[in-house]
Design a protein around this motif. Structure first.
Motif, mmCIF file in Angstrom:
data_model
loop_
_atom_site.group_PDB
_atom_site.id
_atom_site.type_symbol
_atom_site.label_atom_id
_atom_site.label_comp_id
_atom_site.label_asym_id
_atom_site.label_seq_id
_atom_site.Cartn_x
_atom_site.Cartn_y
_atom_site.Cartn_z
ATOM 1 N N VAL A 7 0.831 -1.205 0.000
ATOM 2 C CA VAL A 7 0.000 0.000 0.000
ATOM 3 C C VAL A 7 0.867 1.257 0.000
ATOM 4 N N PRO A 8 0.962 1.965 -1.131
ATOM 5 C CA PRO A 8 1.694 3.234 -1.125
ATOM 6 C C PRO A 8 0.859 4.306 -0.437
ATOM 7 N N CYS A 9 1.465 5.045 0.467
ATOM 8 C CA CYS A 9 0.715 6.037 1.239
ATOM 9 C C CYS A 9 1.424 7.374 1.231
ATOM 10 N N TYR A 10 0.719 8.393 0.817
ATOM 11 C CA TYR A 10 1.255 9.745 0.901
ATOM 12 C C TYR A 10 0.206 10.613 1.573
ATOM 13 N N ASN A 11 0.510 11.094 2.753
ATOM 14 C CA ASN A 11 -0.437 11.881 3.548
ATOM 15 C C ASN A 11 -1.773 11.156 3.712
ATOM 16 N N GLU A 12 -1.732 9.974 4.272
ATOM 17 C CA GLU A 12 -2.951 9.165 4.407
ATOM 18 C C GLU A 12 -3.251 8.851 5.869
ATOM 19 N N GLU A 13 -2.919 9.750 6.793
ATOM 20 C CA GLU A 13 -3.121 9.432 8.209
ATOM 21 C C GLU A 13 -4.591 9.133 8.527
ATOM 22 N N ASP A 44 5.401 4.501 3.253
ATOM 23 C CA ASP A 44 5.186 5.919 3.526
ATOM 24 C C ASP A 44 6.072 6.718 2.590
ATOM 25 N N ASP A 45 5.419 7.370 1.622
ATOM 26 C CA ASP A 45 6.141 8.058 0.556
ATOM 27 C C ASP A 45 6.486 9.488 0.991
ATOM 28 N N GLY A 46 7.253 9.613 2.067
ATOM 29 C CA GLY A 46 7.657 10.940 2.545
ATOM 30 C C GLY A 46 6.487 11.821 2.946
ATOM 31 N N LEU A 95 -2.669 -2.062 -3.429
ATOM 32 C CA LEU A 95 -3.924 -1.347 -3.239
ATOM 33 C C LEU A 95 -3.639 0.087 -2.820
ATOM 34 N N ASP A 96 -4.550 0.997 -3.146
ATOM 35 C CA ASP A 96 -4.457 2.367 -2.641
ATOM 36 C C ASP A 96 -4.914 2.395 -1.196
ATOM 37 N N ALA A 97 -4.387 3.359 -0.455
ATOM 38 C CA ALA A 97 -4.725 3.461 0.962
ATOM 39 C C ALA A 97 -6.122 4.029 1.191
ATOM 40 N N LEU A 99 -9.034 3.137 0.060
ATOM 41 C CA LEU A 99 -10.137 2.188 -0.121
ATOM 42 C C LEU A 99 -10.869 2.370 -1.448
ATOM 43 N N GLN A 100 -10.222 3.066 -2.410
ATOM 44 C CA GLN A 100 -10.815 3.105 -3.752
ATOM 45 C C GLN A 100 -10.627 1.757 -4.434
ATOM 46 N N ASP A 101 -9.691 0.966 -3.896
ATOM 47 C CA ASP A 101 -9.493 -0.401 -4.375
ATOM 48 C C ASP A 101 -10.037 -1.334 -3.296
ATOM 49 N N ALA A 158 -7.721 0.919 -16.294
ATOM 50 C CA ALA A 158 -7.039 -0.044 -15.431
ATOM 51 C C ALA A 158 -6.563 0.651 -14.163
ATOM 52 N N ARG A 159 -6.775 0.000 -13.046
ATOM 53 C CA ARG A 159 -6.263 0.530 -11.781
ATOM 54 C C ARG A 159 -4.894 -0.105 -11.538
ATOM 55 N N ASP A 160 -4.170 0.427 -10.574
ATOM 56 C CA ASP A 160 -2.933 -0.258 -10.197
ATOM 57 C C ASP A 160 -3.251 -1.437 -9.277
ATOM 58 N N GLU A 202 -15.447 6.287 -4.414
ATOM 59 C CA GLU A 202 -14.747 7.512 -4.035
ATOM 60 C C GLU A 202 -13.928 7.279 -2.780
ATOM 61 N N ARG A 203 -12.854 8.062 -2.617
ATOM 62 C CA ARG A 203 -11.955 7.807 -1.483
ATOM 63 C C ARG A 203 -12.651 8.056 -0.147
ATOM 64 N N VAL A 204 -12.253 7.269 0.887
ATOM 65 C CA VAL A 204 -12.943 7.345 2.174
ATOM 66 C C VAL A 204 -12.637 8.616 2.931
ATOM 67 N N LYS A 209 -4.126 13.101 -4.535
ATOM 68 C CA LYS A 209 -2.803 13.733 -4.642
ATOM 69 C C LYS A 209 -2.530 14.144 -6.080
ATOM 70 N N TRP A 210 -3.514 13.929 -6.974
ATOM 71 C CA TRP A 210 -3.270 14.179 -8.391
ATOM 72 C C TRP A 210 -4.062 15.370 -8.856
ATOM 73 N N ASN A 211 -3.389 16.352 -9.438
ATOM 74 C CA ASN A 211 -4.127 17.405 -10.108
ATOM 75 C C ASN A 211 -3.940 17.216 -11.609
HETATM 76 N N1 UDP Z 1 0.441 8.167 -3.433
HETATM 77 C C1 UDP Z 1 1.792 7.999 -3.128
HETATM 78 N N2 UDP Z 1 2.688 8.969 -3.490
HETATM 79 C C2 UDP Z 1 2.313 10.098 -4.151
HETATM 80 C C3 UDP Z 1 0.933 10.252 -4.487
HETATM 81 C C4 UDP Z 1 0.034 9.266 -4.119
HETATM 82 O O1 UDP Z 1 2.178 6.992 -2.543
HETATM 83 O O2 UDP Z 1 3.152 10.939 -4.437
HETATM 84 C C5 UDP Z 1 -0.536 7.114 -3.052
HETATM 85 C C6 UDP Z 1 -1.717 7.632 -2.249
HETATM 86 O O3 UDP Z 1 -1.433 7.687 -0.873
HETATM 87 C C7 UDP Z 1 -2.780 6.591 -2.562
HETATM 88 C C8 UDP Z 1 -2.443 6.184 -3.989
HETATM 89 O O4 UDP Z 1 -1.102 6.585 -4.218
HETATM 90 O O5 UDP Z 1 -2.698 5.456 -1.726
HETATM 91 C C9 UDP Z 1 -3.375 6.817 -5.004
HETATM 92 O O6 UDP Z 1 -3.400 8.212 -4.832
HETATM 93 P P1 UDP Z 1 -4.750 9.050 -4.909
HETATM 94 O O7 UDP Z 1 -5.854 8.337 -4.203
HETATM 95 O O8 UDP Z 1 -4.427 10.429 -4.450
HETATM 96 O O9 UDP Z 1 -4.997 9.053 -6.475
HETATM 97 P P2 UDP Z 1 -6.413 8.922 -7.229
HETATM 98 O O10 UDP Z 1 -7.095 7.700 -6.659
HETATM 99 O O11 UDP Z 1 -7.161 10.170 -6.934
HETATM 100 O O12 UDP Z 1 -6.044 8.759 -8.667
#
Ligand code: UDP
Ligand code: MG
Length: 317
Positions: A7-13, A44-46, A95-97, A99-101, A158-160, A202-204, A209-211
């Protein structure tokens, strides 16, 4: 049988505890139904918030939780790579942190792999509900363009989120390029993949993190990483412009030979032609530069990420 959840996490506390709760529930069910053991790898991606603290706490409460913490934000792609590298499981899911996955899809995905016919169970969204329409439009266009340009199949929507067998994970780990575009890498390594479809969730908690700009740059990454077609297109445009110039020269010569008068000294049209040609040249040089830049980043052989702390090696606090 061990299953690793990466699970990659960036600011997901906010999302992380919710994710852990749901994943642990599914893990309990699958222990009963499939006899599967689990490990959870939070990368934890910083993060700038308390994500690392949450990960440490979860590890203290549950030894199945492991974590890798980066020294700064290296991006989701680096996070995925680090997680796959740390994973010890026979099967590994990403999986994303947020819960979109949905982890609840995992039992069905595991059944597919256990049948022995597939090496990968991947997911795609059939809808883009809750997404700005303009973003969906450009996303669709991106997939159409990249699939025309690249031999590697990159599936729309496709999702990751996917579950992979050990051989496939090892194959992905062998792709050590610096400019990573996972959707392409998964396609590139091959293996039989079964697609699971679900509606967008939708995210919980927390925020995406994407614009638009980040997504745009990411799409360029995908095209440059998996196709050299733009270079060929640049060359083709060059040839077309040469041909046009040649036709122009012929026209002038014939007109001169027939003794026709030049009506007006057409400086305006000349200016337009010069502007157009130099614009095309700059554009093509830009395409070239993009590939050169990627090559430059690649030959530096920098590590994909720098690890600051893991659960085995907690820094002194
Ligand atoms: N994420 C990450 N590093 C980043 C940006 C995002 O590890 O620089 C992680 C984020 O914590 C999440 C996942 O990638 O678990 C998907 O990100 P997000 O939900 O923001 O993307 P979206 O679902 O909106 O495309
Ligand atoms: Mg998300």
């Amino acid at each position: 049988m061990l299953i690793s959840l990466v699970v990659p996490c960036y600011n997901e506390e906010e999302s992380l505890p919710l994710f852990y709760k749901e994943a642990a529930r599914v893990a309990g069910e699958m222990k009963a139904s499939h006899g599967a053991d689990f490990e959870f790898i939070f990368v934890d991606d910083g993060s700038k918030d308390g994500t690392l603290t949450v990960a440490r706490r979860l590890h203290e409460d549950d030894a199945r939780v492991r974590y890798v913490s980066f020294s700064r934000n290296f991006g989701k792609e680096a996070g995925i790579y680090a997680g796959l590298k740390a994973a010890k499981g026979d099967y590994v899911a990403m999986l994303d942190a947020d819960l979109q996955d949905p982890p609840s899809l995992l039992p069905a995905m595991l059944d597919t792999l256990l049948s022995g016919e597939y090496d990968c169970a991947a997911t795609r969204r059939t809808t883009r509900k809750g997404e700005p329409p303009i973003r969906s439009f450009f996303a669709r266009m991106f997939y159409r363009i990249i699939n025309k340009m690249s031999k590697t199949e990159i599936v729309d929507g496709a999702r990751d989120f996917r579950l992979m067998s050990r051989p496939m994970v090892d194959a992905v780990l062998q792709v050590t390029e610096y400019n990573r575009f996972s959707k392409g890498i998964f396609g590139w390594v091959g293996f039989r993949t079964k697609w699971f479809e679900y509606e967008n969730v939708e995210r919980v908690a927390g925020q995406t993190k994407w614009n638009f700009w980040k997504l745009f740059l990411y799409s360029i990454e995908g095209i440059v990483g998996f196709s050299t077609a733009p270079l060929a297109i640049a060359a083709l445009v060059g040839v077309l412009f040469c041909l046009a110039a040649f036709v122009g020269i012929l026209f002038i010569l014939i007109r001169y030979a027939l003794g026709w008068q030049d009506p007006v000294a057409g400086w305006q049209s000349m200016t337009c032609i010069i502007l157009l040609c130099s614009g095309v040249q700059l554009f093509c040089t830009g395409i070239l530069g993009e590939y050169l830049a990627k090559t430059y980043l690649e030959v530096k052989h920098r590590p994909l990420y720098v690890v600051k702390e893991t659960e085995e090696n907690q820094s002194i606090r």
